[in-house]
Design an enzyme around this catalytic site. Structure first.
Site: not given
Ligand code: HSE
Length: 429
Positions: A14, A44, A46, A206
């Site tokens: 994505t 690159a 896969r 994060k």
């Molecule tokens: N999966 C995360 C979210 C996005 O739902 O915010 C990517 O860090």
């Protein structure tokens, strides 16, 4: 115009697809802003996934990401994900070879950020990860550069769009967590294995990165206290509403006298606060600096286009020239700050119990609270079902977490309490 900046992207999922699209669609604008063209020279991936509309002429294609190391590139863009394996190897080896790296990989940075930053600095190149935190919101740059003159006391936010979507949908529809999670998976927000999101790990990755940038300390992911949203029920959401609150999964990093406190858990925030109004898949980060005061940054925390926006901002910074150190100060100067344990956290609490509805039950609960010096603010009971379990909710005045945990543990062992008490911290931001 100067020589072009040659970029190779590993991973065309994505975010990779969005980054390719942005580099191609806004190529002229980027070249004008950077003073040089940005050339996508190699990719690159896969699988055989092609990005629809991507003309491949002149772009080298590899199945093995490590093959990007043999290309003539200025920047490796790592969009594979995962703290270990090929993503870590590709990033480390790119830096060792004196090549800049841009990544959206929060797990990699949360676990290995300090070591990779040292590698980048030793080789005089950039390691950039704006897209790893809060998707399209340029919060790393804002904290590190836009507010560089400030001492930060606290940084907190809604850092996971999936959890915020689930909690918002639960409130709007009155449905339970499991049902809304299934819907989020069908809509493509939550992964088939949603653990990283709903168990708070993605938020913790994060938060650990934000804490390092804000406080000038080494990332300390193991020090983050992490709870997810699986136990939040429709009842809690309803009670919160009645009490004037919204429930949000927050990551909170604070500088305290006892050390750095980093915690991820569901929080009750007053309905009239700006963070309570951040709904659905949106993220928000609030930073308190001693001169700037309180700032709040809101935007889309995930998705193809917003995340690509952050990836390309890092590429543009590299194209333009000198950059500040990875975490704001040189990595050799990052402090190892003590952690304040969660047991020493002081705050107000909401506690939900399921108790058998018979005389004397509440007196026993109050006695346990008193024995641990926990002071109750209010109590609500819903329903009347003699000798059957009913929900009973209490709010507790500011107390040390250790006392609340001990009191709820004692309450949970009482005969009339039929399931482990569930506690949500109430924040007064
Ligand atoms: N999966 C995360 C979210 C996005 O739902 O915010 C990517 O860090």
């Amino acid at each position: 115009m100067s020589k072009d900046l040659r970029v190779g992207i590993a991973g065309l999922g994505t975010v990779g697809g969005g980054t390719v699209r942005l580099l191609l669609e806004n190529a002229d604008l980027l070249a004008a802003r950077c003073g040089r063209p940005v050339t996508l020279a190699a990719v690159a991936e896969r699988s055989n996934n092609r990005v629809p509309g991507l003309p491949m002429d002149g772009i080298a294609w590899h199945g093995d990401a490590m093959a990007l190391l043999d290309e003539d590139l200025d920047v490796t863009v790592e969009l594979i994900g995962g703290a270990e394996g090929v993503s870590r190897d590709l990033v480390a080896e790119s830096l060792r070879r004196g090549r800049h790296v841009v990544t959206a990989n929060k797990a990699l940075i949360a676990h290995h950020g300090a070591e990779l930053a040292r590698l980048a600095e030793a080789h005089g190149v950039v390691l950039a990860f704006e897209a790893a935190v809060a998707g399209g919101i340029p919060i790393v740059k804002a904290i590190r550069e836009g507010m560089a003159g400030n001492n930060y006391s606290r940084v907190y936010g809604i850092l996971n769009g999936t959890c915020n979507y689930i909690l918002t949908a639960m409130r709007e529809t009155g449905r339970e967590f499991a049902e809304v999670l299934r819907e989020a998976q069908d809509l493509g927000y939550a992964e088939a294995d949603p653990g990283f999101d709903v168990d708070g790990i993605d938020t913790a990755h994060k938060l650990a990165i934000l804490a390092s940038v804000a406080f000038g300390c080494e990332i300390d992911f193991p020090a983050v206290h992490v709870e997810g949203i699986r136990r939040v029920s429709a009842l809690d959401i309803g009670f919160a509403d009645e009490l004037g609150y919204r429930i949000k999964l927050l990551g909170v990093a604070s500088r305290t006298e006892g050390g750095i406190e980093q915690r991820v858990h569901p929080c009750m925030v007053a309905r009239d606060t700006p963070i309570a109004a951040v709904e659905g898949v949106f993220n928000a980060v609030v930073a308190h600096g001693d001169f700037v005061d309180t700032t709040m940054h809101v935007g889309r925390g995930a998705g193809e286009r917003p995340t690509a926006s952050a990836v390309v901002a890092d590429i543009a910074d590299i194209a333009r020239g000198p950059r500040p150190p990875t975490f704001g100060i040189p990595s050799r100067d990052l402090a190892r700050l003590p952690t304040r344990p969660m047991a020493e956290h002081v705050g107000a609490y909401y506690a939900r119990l399921s108790v058998v509805d018979r005389p004397g039950v509440f007196a026993d609960i109050a006695a346990a609270l008193g024995a641990h010096e926990v002071s109750m603010e209010s109590v609500l009971q819903r329903g009347r079902a003699p000798n059957e379990p009913v929900p009973l909710v209490m709010t507790l005045h500011e107390t040390r977490e250790a006392s609340v945990v001990a009191a709820l543990d004692a309450i949970g062992r009482q005969d009339s309490v039929v399931e482990p008490p569930y506690m949500i911290r109430m924040e007064s931001f």
